[in-house]
Design a protein around this motif. Structure first.
Motif, PDB file in Angstrom:
ATOM      1  N   SER A 124      44.424  30.654  44.925  1.00 50.48           N
ATOM      2  CA  SER A 124      44.911  29.829  43.827  1.00 50.48           C
ATOM      3  C   SER A 124      44.402  30.348  42.487  1.00 50.48           C
ATOM      4  N   GLY A 125      45.326  30.699  41.620  1.00 50.92           N
ATOM      5  CA  GLY A 125      44.937  31.112  40.280  1.00 50.92           C
ATOM      6  C   GLY A 125      44.255  29.992  39.513  1.00 50.92           C
ATOM      7  N   ARG A 126      44.709  28.767  39.743  1.00 53.35           N
ATOM      8  CA  ARG A 126      44.114  27.611  39.060  1.00 53.35           C
ATOM      9  C   ARG A 126      42.654  27.441  39.480  1.00 53.35           C
ATOM     10  N   PHE A 127      42.398  27.522  40.782  1.00 53.88           N
ATOM     11  CA  PHE A 127      41.018  27.392  41.247  1.00 53.88           C
ATOM     12  C   PHE A 127      40.177  28.575  40.770  1.00 53.88           C
ATOM     13  N   CYS A 128      40.776  29.746  40.749  1.00 50.50           N
ATOM     14  CA  CYS A 128      40.062  30.929  40.267  1.00 50.50           C
ATOM     15  C   CYS A 128      39.633  30.720  38.817  1.00 50.50           C
ATOM     16  N   ASN A 129      40.529  30.217  37.987  1.00 51.33           N
ATOM     17  CA  ASN A 129      40.173  29.935  36.590  1.00 51.33           C
ATOM     18  C   ASN A 129      39.069  28.891  36.495  1.00 51.33           C
ATOM     19  N   MET A 130      39.134  27.876  37.338  1.00 52.43           N
ATOM     20  CA  MET A 130      38.094  26.846  37.328  1.00 52.43           C
ATOM     21  C   MET A 130      36.738  27.450  37.679  1.00 52.43           C
ATOM     22  N   VAL A 131      36.710  28.331  38.669  1.00 44.36           N
ATOM     23  CA  VAL A 131      35.457  28.983  39.072  1.00 44.36           C
ATOM     24  C   VAL A 131      34.916  29.817  37.918  1.00 44.36           C
ATOM     25  N   LEU A 132      35.787  30.578  37.277  1.00 46.81           N
ATOM     26  CA  LEU A 132      35.347  31.402  36.149  1.00 46.81           C
ATOM     27  C   LEU A 132      34.845  30.537  34.996  1.00 46.81           C
ATOM     28  N   GLN A 133      35.515  29.410  34.733  1.00 47.33           N
ATOM     29  CA  GLN A 133      35.096  28.515  33.646  1.00 47.33           C
ATOM     30  C   GLN A 133      33.743  27.864  33.929  1.00 47.33           C
ATOM     31  N   GLU A 134      33.377  27.777  35.190  1.00 46.50           N
ATOM     32  CA  GLU A 134      32.074  27.208  35.548  1.00 46.50           C
ATOM     33  C   GLU A 134      30.938  28.210  35.351  1.00 46.50           C
ATOM     34  N   GLY A 135      31.275  29.419  34.919  1.00 42.28           N
ATOM     35  CA  GLY A 135      30.232  30.423  34.684  1.00 42.28           C
ATOM     36  C   GLY A 135      29.726  31.054  35.960  1.00 42.28           C
ATOM     37  N   ALA A 136      30.608  31.267  36.906  1.00 38.53           N
ATOM     38  CA  ALA A 136      30.195  31.755  38.222  1.00 38.53           C
ATOM     39  C   ALA A 136      29.810  33.227  38.244  1.00 38.53           C
ATOM     40  N   VAL A 137      30.276  34.018  37.291  1.00 38.61           N
ATOM     41  CA  VAL A 137      30.060  35.466  37.393  1.00 38.61           C
ATOM     42  C   VAL A 137      28.575  35.848  37.394  1.00 38.61           C
ATOM     43  N   LYS A 152      26.557  39.079  50.311  1.00 34.51           N
ATOM     44  CA  LYS A 152      26.877  40.239  49.477  1.00 34.51           C
ATOM     45  C   LYS A 152      28.326  40.680  49.702  1.00 34.51           C
ATOM     46  N   GLU A 153      28.738  40.704  50.946  1.00 34.26           N
ATOM     47  CA  GLU A 153      30.111  41.112  51.285  1.00 34.26           C
ATOM     48  C   GLU A 153      31.129  40.183  50.620  1.00 34.26           C
ATOM     49  N   LYS A 154      30.922  38.870  50.750  1.00 35.11           N
ATOM     50  CA  LYS A 154      31.846  37.899  50.158  1.00 35.11           C
ATOM     51  C   LYS A 154      31.863  38.018  48.633  1.00 35.11           C
ATOM     52  N   VAL A 155      30.697  38.158  48.043  1.00 29.49           N
ATOM     53  CA  VAL A 155      30.586  38.206  46.588  1.00 29.49           C
ATOM     54  C   VAL A 155      31.231  39.471  46.026  1.00 29.49           C
ATOM     55  N   ILE A 156      31.029  40.588  46.683  1.00 25.75           N
ATOM     56  CA  ILE A 156      31.625  41.835  46.195  1.00 25.75           C
ATOM     57  C   ILE A 156      33.149  41.740  46.221  1.00 25.75           C
ATOM     58  N   VAL A 157      33.691  41.181  47.285  1.00 23.81           N
ATOM     59  CA  VAL A 157      35.146  40.997  47.354  1.00 23.81           C
ATOM     60  C   VAL A 157      35.604  40.050  46.242  1.00 23.81           C
ATOM     61  N   LEU A 158      34.862  38.970  46.039  1.00 22.35           N
ATOM     62  CA  LEU A 158      35.226  37.995  45.017  1.00 22.35           C
ATOM     63  C   LEU A 158      35.158  38.611  43.619  1.00 22.35           C
ATOM     64  N   LEU A 159      34.097  39.344  43.316  1.00 21.69           N
ATOM     65  CA  LEU A 159      33.979  39.974  42.000  1.00 21.69           C
ATOM     66  C   LEU A 159      35.067  41.021  41.790  1.00 21.69           C
ATOM     67  N   PHE A 160      35.387  41.758  42.832  1.00 15.91           N
ATOM     68  CA  PHE A 160      36.471  42.731  42.742  1.00 15.91           C
ATOM     69  C   PHE A 160      37.801  42.017  42.495  1.00 15.91           C
ATOM     70  N   PHE A 161      37.986  40.892  43.154  1.00 15.58           N
ATOM     71  CA  PHE A 161      39.200  40.091  42.950  1.00 15.58           C
ATOM     72  C   PHE A 161      39.289  39.623  41.504  1.00 15.58           C
ATOM     73  N   PHE A 162      38.172  39.155  40.944  1.00 12.26           N
ATOM     74  CA  PHE A 162      38.154  38.746  39.536  1.00 12.26           C
ATOM     75  C   PHE A 162      38.559  39.920  38.644  1.00 12.26           C
ATOM     76  N   LEU A 163      37.990  41.079  38.927  1.00  9.59           N
ATOM     77  CA  LEU A 163      38.277  42.259  38.123  1.00  9.59           C
ATOM     78  C   LEU A 163      39.764  42.599  38.176  1.00  9.59           C
ATOM     79  N   LEU A 164      40.326  42.578  39.364  1.00  6.29           N
ATOM     80  CA  LEU A 164      41.757  42.870  39.499  1.00  6.29           C
ATOM     81  C   LEU A 164      42.607  41.813  38.813  1.00  6.29           C
TER      82      LEU A 164
END
Length: 175
Positions: A124-137, A152-164
């Protein structure tokens, strides 16, 4: 036992467990959370758990004062694997507390919170934006360096997803 998870889920026992999760004694809440976690491993039970209203109680129990953060976030991580679970987590205010667990939780809690956030963001792009707005990075970057191998595995995939996700408009303007 897998067969028992099916039978218990179909028996109508989930609703009373969710009621106990919300209104029981501290010991009753812990036992209910443990039972719901075990039941949530069976896919068919996940929607029943969400429909019974468990997500609201689980989000409430992620208050460190309740002493049940790890149990609650483990159940939420399982429920985040289905659309109904993700929607309930977003609607019930679960995203800010998941981000908080990534930052301040135990190693196991951080791992499960990262798994739930990954499910939320990649669907969900909406949930992704909410996560980013919460200062998750920043806490996710920290977890990518100090977390368990699974975290680490989950976080790396998530950070890569944010980047993309953030760079898609850039790629489209180049093309």
């Amino acid at each position: 036992i897998e067969d028992n998870k099916v039978k218990i889920g179909r028996s109508g026992a989930i609703k009373p467990l969710v009621d106990l999760l919300g209104n029981g004694t501290p010991r009753g809440k812990k036992d209910a959370a443990t039972a719901l976690f075990n039941l949530s491993i069976f896919h068919e039970n996940k929607a029943r758990i969400v429909q019974a209203g468990a997500v609201r109680h689980l989000v409430d129990l992620m208050d460190p004062a309740a002493g049940m953060v790890d149990k609650a976030v483990a159940v939420l991580a399982n429920l985040a694997t289905i659309p109904e679970g993700r929607n309930a987590i977003g609607q019930e205010g679960g995203i800010p507390v998941l981000v908080e667990v990534v930052e301040l939780g135990s190693a196991r809690g951080k791992e499960n919170a990262a798994a739930a956030l990954l499910q939320l963001c990649t669907t969900s792009g909406r949930f992704c934006n909410m996560v980013l707005q919460e200062g998750a990075v920043p806490p996710l970057v920290a977890l990518s360096q100090t977390g368990t191998p699974r975290a680490k595995e989950k976080v790396i995939v998530l950070l890569f997803f944010f980047l993309l996700s953030l760079s898609k408009p850039f790629f489209f303007t180049i093309i």
